[in-house]
Design an enzyme around this catalytic site. Structure first.
Site, short mmCIF file in Angstrom:
data_model
loop_
_atom_site.label_atom_id
_atom_site.label_comp_id
_atom_site.label_asym_id
_atom_site.label_seq_id
_atom_site.Cartn_x
_atom_site.Cartn_y
_atom_site.Cartn_z
N GLY A 13 42.33 4.44 -3.97
CA GLY A 13 41.59 3.22 -4.29
C GLY A 13 41.03 3.28 -5.71
O GLY A 13 40.01 2.64 -5.99
N THR A 72 41.97 1.92 -8.39
CA THR A 72 41.98 0.67 -9.17
C THR A 72 40.87 -0.29 -8.73
O THR A 72 40.65 -1.31 -9.36
CB THR A 72 43.33 -0.07 -9.02
OG1 THR A 72 43.52 -0.37 -7.63
CG2 THR A 72 44.50 0.77 -9.51
N ASP A 99 51.24 6.02 -1.50
CA ASP A 99 50.92 4.83 -0.71
C ASP A 99 50.28 5.30 0.60
O ASP A 99 50.80 6.23 1.25
CB ASP A 99 52.25 4.08 -0.43
CG ASP A 99 52.01 2.69 0.12
OD1 ASP A 99 51.16 2.53 1.02
OD2 ASP A 99 52.69 1.77 -0.33
N SER A 119 40.12 -4.41 1.64
CA SER A 119 38.66 -4.37 1.78
C SER A 119 37.99 -5.73 1.91
O SER A 119 36.77 -5.79 2.04
CB SER A 119 38.05 -3.61 0.60
OG SER A 119 38.35 -4.31 -0.58
N SER A 151 31.80 1.75 6.40
CA SER A 151 31.20 0.48 5.96
C SER A 151 30.16 -0.05 6.94
O SER A 151 30.29 0.12 8.16
CB SER A 151 32.33 -0.54 5.84
OG SER A 151 31.82 -1.85 5.84
N GLU A 186 30.00 -2.91 7.85
CA GLU A 186 30.67 -3.89 8.72
C GLU A 186 30.92 -3.31 10.11
O GLU A 186 31.18 -4.04 11.05
CB GLU A 186 31.99 -4.35 8.11
CG GLU A 186 31.83 -5.23 6.88
CD GLU A 186 31.34 -6.64 7.20
OE1 GLU A 186 31.74 -7.21 8.23
OE2 GLU A 186 30.53 -7.17 6.41
N TYR A 225 38.70 -5.96 9.89
CA TYR A 225 38.30 -4.96 8.89
C TYR A 225 37.28 -3.98 9.47
O TYR A 225 37.42 -2.76 9.35
CB TYR A 225 37.71 -5.68 7.67
CG TYR A 225 37.04 -4.76 6.68
CD1 TYR A 225 37.78 -4.06 5.74
CD2 TYR A 225 35.65 -4.60 6.67
CE1 TYR A 225 37.16 -3.21 4.82
CE2 TYR A 225 35.02 -3.76 5.77
CZ TYR A 225 35.78 -3.07 4.85
OH TYR A 225 35.17 -2.23 3.96
N ASN A 261 26.86 -3.38 1.55
CA ASN A 261 27.54 -4.10 0.44
C ASN A 261 27.07 -3.56 -0.92
O ASN A 261 25.88 -3.41 -1.15
CB ASN A 261 27.20 -5.59 0.50
CG ASN A 261 27.77 -6.25 1.73
OD1 ASN A 261 27.58 -5.78 2.84
ND2 ASN A 261 28.48 -7.34 1.53
N VAL A 297 31.42 -12.79 -2.34
CA VAL A 297 30.54 -13.92 -2.64
C VAL A 297 29.68 -13.71 -3.89
O VAL A 297 29.45 -14.65 -4.65
CB VAL A 297 29.69 -14.30 -1.39
CG1 VAL A 297 28.58 -13.30 -1.12
CG2 VAL A 297 29.15 -15.71 -1.53
N ARG A 355 22.36 -10.25 3.39
CA ARG A 355 23.01 -8.96 3.21
C ARG A 355 22.07 -8.00 2.47
O ARG A 355 21.16 -8.43 1.76
CB ARG A 355 24.29 -9.08 2.39
CG ARG A 355 25.47 -9.64 3.12
CD ARG A 355 26.05 -8.61 4.08
NE ARG A 355 27.34 -9.05 4.58
CZ ARG A 355 27.52 -10.00 5.48
NH1 ARG A 355 26.49 -10.60 6.03
NH2 ARG A 355 28.74 -10.32 5.88
N ARG A 366 33.41 -17.88 8.40
CA ARG A 366 34.19 -16.83 9.08
C ARG A 366 34.34 -17.14 10.57
O ARG A 366 33.41 -17.69 11.18
CB ARG A 366 33.45 -15.49 8.93
CG ARG A 366 33.16 -15.13 7.47
CD ARG A 366 34.06 -14.02 7.01
NE ARG A 366 34.10 -13.90 5.56
CZ ARG A 366 33.52 -12.92 4.88
NH1 ARG A 366 32.83 -11.99 5.50
NH2 ARG A 366 33.67 -12.85 3.57
P1 GDP Z 1 31.44 -8.81 3.16
O1 GDP Z 1 30.06 -8.57 3.61
O2 GDP Z 1 32.19 -7.55 2.89
O3 GDP Z 1 32.19 -9.75 4.02
O4 GDP Z 1 31.28 -9.46 1.70
P2 GDP Z 1 31.50 -10.96 1.16
O5 GDP Z 1 30.91 -10.99 -0.20
O6 GDP Z 1 32.93 -11.37 1.26
O7 GDP Z 1 30.68 -11.89 2.15
C1 GDP Z 1 29.29 -11.74 2.33
C2 GDP Z 1 28.76 -12.91 3.17
O8 GDP Z 1 28.81 -14.09 2.41
C3 GDP Z 1 29.57 -13.18 4.44
O9 GDP Z 1 28.66 -13.29 5.52
C4 GDP Z 1 30.22 -14.53 4.20
O10 GDP Z 1 30.35 -15.32 5.38
C5 GDP Z 1 29.22 -15.16 3.25
N1 GDP Z 1 29.82 -16.22 2.43
C6 GDP Z 1 29.41 -17.51 2.32
N2 GDP Z 1 30.20 -18.21 1.50
C7 GDP Z 1 31.17 -17.34 1.08
C8 GDP Z 1 32.29 -17.50 0.21
O11 GDP Z 1 32.58 -18.56 -0.32
N3 GDP Z 1 33.05 -16.36 0.01
C9 GDP Z 1 32.75 -15.16 0.59
N4 GDP Z 1 33.50 -14.09 0.34
N5 GDP Z 1 31.70 -15.01 1.42
C10 GDP Z 1 30.93 -16.08 1.66
#
Ligand code: GDP
Length: 337
Positions: A18, A20, A66, A92, A137, A139, A161, A190, A201, A229, A291
Site C-alpha cells: 500500500g 502508493t 500483488d 479501502s 480499522s 469500521e 470493507y 479515520n 468525505v 467521526r 450508504r
Molecule cells: P469512512 O469512514 O472510511 O467510510 O470514510 P468516508 O470519508 O468515506 O465517510 C465518512 C462518513 O461520511 C460516512 O459516514 C459517509 O456516509 C459520510 N458521507 C456523507 N456524505 C459523503 C460523501 O459525499 N462521500 C463520502 N465518502 N462520505 C460521505
C-alpha cells in the site's frame, strides 16, 4: 558524527504494502528519517503512481507484487529481507466495498492471509524473525456495542470493507497464537491529510471548497451530514504504527483522537477558511452518497496507546481541515498556471 559501533549497525529493513496510498507515503517518509532501507510493493509494471512515490521517498526501492498472488509476495520478501512488514494495502473505500464486495474480500481480507503466509514461508516457519503490522480499522466496530470503542470492544462490521478488515484482524491474531508470529494490529480510526483520496468525505469537501473559492465549481453534493467521526491526521497515525512494532511484546492498539465531529462542523471549518460563513447554498444532499448501512458514532479510546506507547495525536481537527483546504487551494491554483 557516528561512533564506530553505530556505524556497524546495519540499517533496519522495512517492506510496506500500500505504498502508493496516503499512509504508505507518510510511513515511508517517517522510516526514511529513521534510516531504514525501505521497500514498497507496487502492482503493475507501469503503475502511474510510481514516479510520485519515488519523488516523495527518494530512497525507496519498489518491488512488483500483488496481494492476490502469494508467490509474488514471497519473492518480494526474498529481495527485501525485511525486519518489519507493514501491511497497509487494501481496497479501502467503504462506499465502493458494496459494489465490489468480492474484490474487497480478495484483497482486504485474503491479502492479509497471503502476506502472513508469505512471511511464514519466507522465515521457514520461524515467524519471530520478522515483525508484522496489520492495518485494522475502526469500521470493524460498525454498529457499536459501547462508546468509546477500545481494544476490548466487540466488533459488528456494517460493510463488506468492515467485514474484510475483521477477517484480517483475526487472522493476524491467529498467526500470533498459532505460530508465535511477532504480529499486531493497529485499530486506526479515520485519518486524513492532503494526500487522502478524493472519494473520502474530508478530501471531497476540502477540494470542493478550494474549487468554489477559485470559481471552478459552484456546489458540492454530499450524503448524510449528521454522521460523526473521530478524524485524526495520517502523519500522526503512522508514528503509532512504527511505535507498535518497536515494543518488546506486541499488542493490538486503538489509535484515535477521542473526539468526534459531524460533517456539519467539517463544512463550517472548511468554508470559513475561504471566508464563507453561510455555506448552505453551496451544499446539496444527494441520495447517491448515502450508504446502504451506516456505522454508528465511532469514537476511539486510545488510552492504552497513550500509556504504553507514549503516543498522542499532535494535529487537531480544525488544523487538519485547514491544512487540507490550504493544500487544495495550492493544488487547484497550480493547475491554472
Ligand atoms: P469512512 O469512514 O472510511 O467510510 O470514510 P468516508 O470519508 O468515506 O465517510 C465518512 C462518513 O461520511 C460516512 O459516514 C459517509 O456516509 C459520510 N458521507 C456523507 N456524505 C459523503 C460523501 O459525499 N462521500 C463520502 N465518502 N462520505 C460521505
Amino acid at each position: 558524527m557516528y561512533s564506530q559501533s553505530e556505524q556497524c549497525i546495519p540499517a533496519k529493513r522495512a517492506l510496506i504494502t500500500g505504498i502508493t496510498g496516503q499512509d504508505g507515503l507518510y510511513l515511508g517518509q517517517l522510516l526514511a528519517t529513521k534510516g531504514y532501507e525501505i521497500f514498497g510493493l507496487v502492482r503493475g509494471q507501469s503503475n502511474p503512481k510510481i514516479a510520485m512515490v519515488e519523488q516523495i521517498i527518494p530512497s525507496i526501492q519498489l518491488l512488483e507484487g500483488d496481494l492476490r498472488d502469494l508467490s509474488s509476495l514471497i519473492g518480494a520478501m526474498e529481495i527485501a529481507q525485511p525486519n518489519e512488514i507493514y501491511n497497509l494495502g487494501a481496497i479501502s473505500f467503504v462506499g465502493l466495498s458494496w459494489k465490489q464486495a468480492e474484490l474487497t474480500g480478495e484483497i482486504t481480507a485474503m491479502g492479509v492471509l497471503r502476506m502472513l503466509e508469505a512471511a511464514r514461508i519466507h522465515t521457514q516457519g520461524d515467524m519471530s524473525k520478522v515483525r508484522f503490522y496489520q492495518a485494522s480499522s475502526s469500521e470493524m466496530f460498525g454498529k457499536v456495542r459501547e462508546t468509546p470503542q477500545s481494544e476490548t470492544t466487540a466488533f459488528h462490521p456494517r460493510s463488506p470493507y468492515g467485514v474484510a478488515k475483521t477477517f484480517g484482524h483475526y487472522i493476524t491474531i491467529n498467526y500470533r497464537e498459532s505460530y508465535g508470529a511477532l504480529a499486531c494490529s493497529g485499530i486506526l480510526f479515520n485519518h486524513e491529510s492532503p494526500r487522502r483520496g478524493f472519494e473520502f468525505v474530508t478530501r471531497k469537501v476540502s477540494n470542493a471548497v478550494a474549487r468554489i473559492a477559485l470559481g471552478l465549481q459552484d456546489h458540492v453534493a454530499l450524503g448524510n451530514l449528521d454522521v460523526r467521526r473521530d478524524w485524526g491526521f495520517a502523519g500522526d497515525y503512522v508514528e503509532a504504527m512504527w511505535l507498535m512494532l518497536q515494543q518488546e511484546e506486541l499488542h493490538d492498539y486503538v489509535i484515535a483522537t477521542g473526539e468526534t465531529h459531524s460533517i456539519w462542523e467539517l463544512l463550517d471549518i472548511a468554508f470559513s477558511r475561504i471566508n464563507i460563513e453561510n455555506w448552505q447554498a453551496y451544499v446539496r444532499q444527494d441520495p447517491r452518497f448515502f450508504r446502504p448501512a451506516e456505522v454508528d458514532v465511532l469514537v476511539g479510546d486510545a488510552s492504552r496507546a497513550w500509556k504504553e506507547l507514549g503516543w498522542k495525536p499532535k494535529v487537531g481537527f480544525r488544523e487538519l481541515i485547514e491544512m487540507m483546504v490550504d493544500a487544495d487551494l495550492e493544488l487547484e491554483r497550480s493547475k491554472l498556471r
